[in-house]
Design an enzyme around this catalytic site. Structure first.
Site, PDB file in Angstrom:
ATOM      1  N   ILE A 115       0.817  -1.220   0.000  1.00 28.92           N
ATOM      2  CA  ILE A 115       0.000   0.000   0.000  1.00 28.92           C
ATOM      3  C   ILE A 115       0.852   1.272   0.000  1.00 28.92           C
ATOM      4  O   ILE A 115       0.401   2.315  -0.461  1.00 28.92           O
ATOM      5  CB  ILE A 115      -1.004  -0.025   1.188  1.00 28.92           C
ATOM      6  CG1 ILE A 115      -2.202   0.883   0.912  1.00 28.92           C
ATOM      7  CG2 ILE A 115      -0.325   0.315   2.498  1.00 28.92           C
ATOM      8  CD1 ILE A 115      -3.368   0.676   1.882  1.00 28.92           C
ATOM      9  N   GLY A 131      -4.410  -8.766  10.484  1.00 30.49           N
ATOM     10  CA  GLY A 131      -3.041  -9.231  10.709  1.00 30.49           C
ATOM     11  C   GLY A 131      -2.836  -9.512  12.183  1.00 30.49           C
ATOM     12  O   GLY A 131      -3.412 -10.450  12.744  1.00 30.49           O
ATOM     13  N   VAL A 132      -2.025  -8.670  12.814  1.00 37.41           N
ATOM     14  CA  VAL A 132      -1.720  -8.815  14.242  1.00 37.41           C
ATOM     15  C   VAL A 132      -2.992  -8.889  15.089  1.00 37.41           C
ATOM     16  O   VAL A 132      -3.047  -9.622  16.086  1.00 37.41           O
ATOM     17  CB  VAL A 132      -0.853  -7.620  14.708  1.00 37.41           C
ATOM     18  CG1 VAL A 132      -0.628  -7.646  16.204  1.00 37.41           C
ATOM     19  CG2 VAL A 132       0.467  -7.582  13.975  1.00 37.41           C
ATOM     20  N   TYR A 133      -4.042  -8.162  14.715  1.00 37.36           N
ATOM     21  CA  TYR A 133      -5.260  -8.095  15.529  1.00 37.36           C
ATOM     22  C   TYR A 133      -6.180  -9.311  15.341  1.00 37.36           C
ATOM     23  O   TYR A 133      -7.194  -9.434  16.038  1.00 37.36           O
ATOM     24  CB  TYR A 133      -6.017  -6.794  15.269  1.00 37.36           C
ATOM     25  CG  TYR A 133      -5.428  -5.581  15.983  1.00 37.36           C
ATOM     26  CD1 TYR A 133      -4.307  -5.701  16.803  1.00 37.36           C
ATOM     27  CD2 TYR A 133      -5.992  -4.321  15.857  1.00 37.36           C
ATOM     28  CE1 TYR A 133      -3.767  -4.602  17.465  1.00 37.36           C
ATOM     29  CE2 TYR A 133      -5.467  -3.222  16.523  1.00 37.36           C
ATOM     30  CZ  TYR A 133      -4.355  -3.357  17.320  1.00 37.36           C
ATOM     31  OH  TYR A 133      -3.830  -2.269  17.974  1.00 37.36           O
ATOM     32  N   ASN A 148      -2.580   1.558  15.732  1.00 33.35           N
ATOM     33  CA  ASN A 148      -3.063   1.261  17.089  1.00 33.35           C
ATOM     34  C   ASN A 148      -3.432   2.588  17.748  1.00 33.35           C
ATOM     35  O   ASN A 148      -3.154   3.655  17.200  1.00 33.35           O
ATOM     36  CB  ASN A 148      -2.020   0.482  17.894  1.00 33.35           C
ATOM     37  CG  ASN A 148      -0.725   1.253  18.030  1.00 33.35           C
ATOM     38  OD1 ASN A 148      -0.698   2.346  18.598  1.00 33.35           O
ATOM     39  ND2 ASN A 148       0.360   0.723  17.475  1.00 33.35           N
ATOM     40  N   ASP A 184       1.285  -0.611   9.441  1.00 31.99           N
ATOM     41  CA  ASP A 184       1.599   0.617  10.177  1.00 31.99           C
ATOM     42  C   ASP A 184       3.113   0.901  10.114  1.00 31.99           C
ATOM     43  O   ASP A 184       3.538   2.019   9.770  1.00 31.99           O
ATOM     44  CB  ASP A 184       1.140   0.423  11.634  1.00 31.99           C
ATOM     45  CG  ASP A 184       1.102   1.687  12.453  1.00 31.99           C
ATOM     46  OD1 ASP A 184       1.280   2.773  11.878  1.00 31.99           O
ATOM     47  OD2 ASP A 184       0.893   1.575  13.677  1.00 31.99           O
TER      48      ASP A 184
HETATM   49  N1  AR6 Z   1       0.676  -3.109   2.265  1.00 28.91           N
HETATM   50  C1  AR6 Z   1      -0.580  -3.625   2.313  1.00 28.91           C
HETATM   51  N2  AR6 Z   1      -1.003  -4.464   3.271  1.00 28.91           N
HETATM   52  C2  AR6 Z   1      -0.100  -4.814   4.228  1.00 28.91           C
HETATM   53  C3  AR6 Z   1       1.228  -4.323   4.264  1.00 28.91           C
HETATM   54  C4  AR6 Z   1       1.599  -3.424   3.227  1.00 28.91           C
HETATM   55  N3  AR6 Z   1       2.829  -2.901   3.162  1.00 28.91           N
HETATM   56  N4  AR6 Z   1       1.860  -4.863   5.337  1.00 28.91           N
HETATM   57  C5  AR6 Z   1       0.969  -5.672   5.958  1.00 28.91           C
HETATM   58  N5  AR6 Z   1      -0.200  -5.659   5.276  1.00 28.91           N
HETATM   59  P1  AR6 Z   1      -1.639  -5.538  10.351  1.00 28.91           P
HETATM   60  P2  AR6 Z   1      -3.901  -5.077  12.186  1.00 28.91           P
HETATM   61  C6  AR6 Z   1      -1.471  -6.360   5.568  1.00 28.91           C
HETATM   62  O1  AR6 Z   1      -1.057  -6.546  11.280  1.00 28.91           O
HETATM   63  O2  AR6 Z   1      -4.271  -6.513  12.156  1.00 28.91           O
HETATM   64  C7  AR6 Z   1       0.447  -2.870  14.036  1.00 28.91           C
HETATM   65  O3  AR6 Z   1       1.520  -3.170  14.873  1.00 28.91           O
HETATM   66  C8  AR6 Z   1      -1.407  -7.606   6.413  1.00 28.91           C
HETATM   67  O4  AR6 Z   1      -1.004  -8.716   5.621  1.00 28.91           O
HETATM   68  O5  AR6 Z   1      -0.732  -4.545   9.715  1.00 28.91           O
HETATM   69  O6  AR6 Z   1      -5.002  -4.037  12.045  1.00 28.91           O
HETATM   70  C9  AR6 Z   1      -0.343  -1.654  14.491  1.00 28.91           C
HETATM   71  O7  AR6 Z   1       0.481  -0.692  15.105  1.00 28.91           O
HETATM   72  C10 AR6 Z   1      -2.874  -7.703   6.847  1.00 28.91           C
HETATM   73  O8  AR6 Z   1      -3.632  -8.275   5.772  1.00 28.91           O
HETATM   74  O9  AR6 Z   1      -2.808  -4.659  11.077  1.00 28.91           O
HETATM   75  C11 AR6 Z   1      -1.291  -2.248  15.468  1.00 28.91           C
HETATM   76  O10 AR6 Z   1      -0.710  -2.431  16.743  1.00 28.91           O
HETATM   77  C12 AR6 Z   1      -3.303  -6.250   6.987  1.00 28.91           C
HETATM   78  O11 AR6 Z   1      -2.286  -5.475   6.331  1.00 28.91           O
HETATM   79  C13 AR6 Z   1      -1.610  -3.599  14.875  1.00 28.91           C
HETATM   80  O12 AR6 Z   1      -0.491  -3.933  14.067  1.00 28.91           O
HETATM   81  C14 AR6 Z   1      -3.436  -5.776   8.416  1.00 28.91           C
HETATM   82  O13 AR6 Z   1      -2.424  -6.344   9.226  1.00 28.91           O
HETATM   83  C15 AR6 Z   1      -2.817  -3.541  13.984  1.00 28.91           C
HETATM   84  O14 AR6 Z   1      -3.151  -4.839  13.560  1.00 28.91           O
END
Ligand code: AR6
Length: 173
Positions: A12, A120-122, A25, A35
């Site tokens: 993205i 992802g993480v959540y 977060n 993030d």
């Molecule tokens: N481009 C597009 N999508 C992505 C990218 C990228 N560069 N990197 C990861 N994803 P997550 P959450 C996808 O964990 O679950 C952070 O530490 C990933 O594969 O990024 O909302 C924040 O600070 C997944 O499909 O976000 C919060 O503490 C999606 O993005 C926490 O993680 C979301 O994964 C938020 O967790």
């Protein structure tokens, strides 16, 4: 004119849209996943601007400039942590999409890209999260004439396949 909704597989941080949405977060001070990638690509001025915002509640969204990113703005939203689905997670996730669309409407933006917030993480299950993403965006974009295109930006081929299937369905729920 109807807003076009599309899904693609990309990092993205490379998208030259008016705004990319960050799955942040509540501190808005950075983290891992998308993030972390957004803060790395935008540079330290993004963190400096985020420090002025005083955090963000789950389900809400706040806008900053894009700094070093090709996107002009970043809309930071805070998705819910998945706790089984009976603790308000669906409503909070829908609220992330709704509030982000509202901010894009308020700022006159035309093109917007979302990651798969909370999946992802959540830990939010991707299929259920995608139904909410697609349904909420479909139900809200029509209220903002300036929004021409919404991109669902997927990181994996599996996620992209789910988005593409649900975007072809009239009523994904
Ligand atoms: N481009 C597009 N999508 C992505 C990218 C990228 N560069 N990197 C990861 N994803 P997550 P959450 C996808 O964990 O679950 C952070 O530490 C990933 O594969 O990024 O909302 C924040 O600070 C997944 O499909 O976000 C919060 O503490 C999606 O993005 C926490 O993680 C979301 O994964 C938020 O967790």
């Amino acid at each position: 004119m109807r807003t076009s909704l599309r899904a693609l597989r990309a990092d993205i941080t490379t998208l030259a849209v008016d705004a990319i949405v960050n799955a942040a977060n509540s501190s808005l001070l950075g983290g891992g996943g998308v993030d972390g990638a957004i803060h790395r690509a935008a540079g330290p001025d993004l963190l400096a601007e985020c420090r002025l915002l005083g955090g963000c509640d789950t389900g809400d969204a706040k806008l900053t400039r894009g700094h070093g990113l090709p996107a002009r703005y970043v809309i930071h939203t805070v998705g819910p942590v998945w706790r089984g689905g009976r603790e308000g997670e669906p409503e909070r996730l829908a609220s992330c999409y709704r509030r982000s669309i509202e901010l894009a409407g308020l700022h006159g933006l035309a093109t917007l890209a979302f990651p798969a917030i909370s999946t992802g993480v959540y830990g939010y299950p991707i299929e259920a999260a995608t139904v909410i993403a697609v349904t909420t965006v479909r139900n809200t974009v029509g209220q903002h004439a300036n929004i021409r295109e919404v991109t669902f930006c997927c990181f994996s081929a599996d996620d992209l396949a789910i988005y593409e299937r649900l975007l072809r369905t009239d009523r994904p729920e």
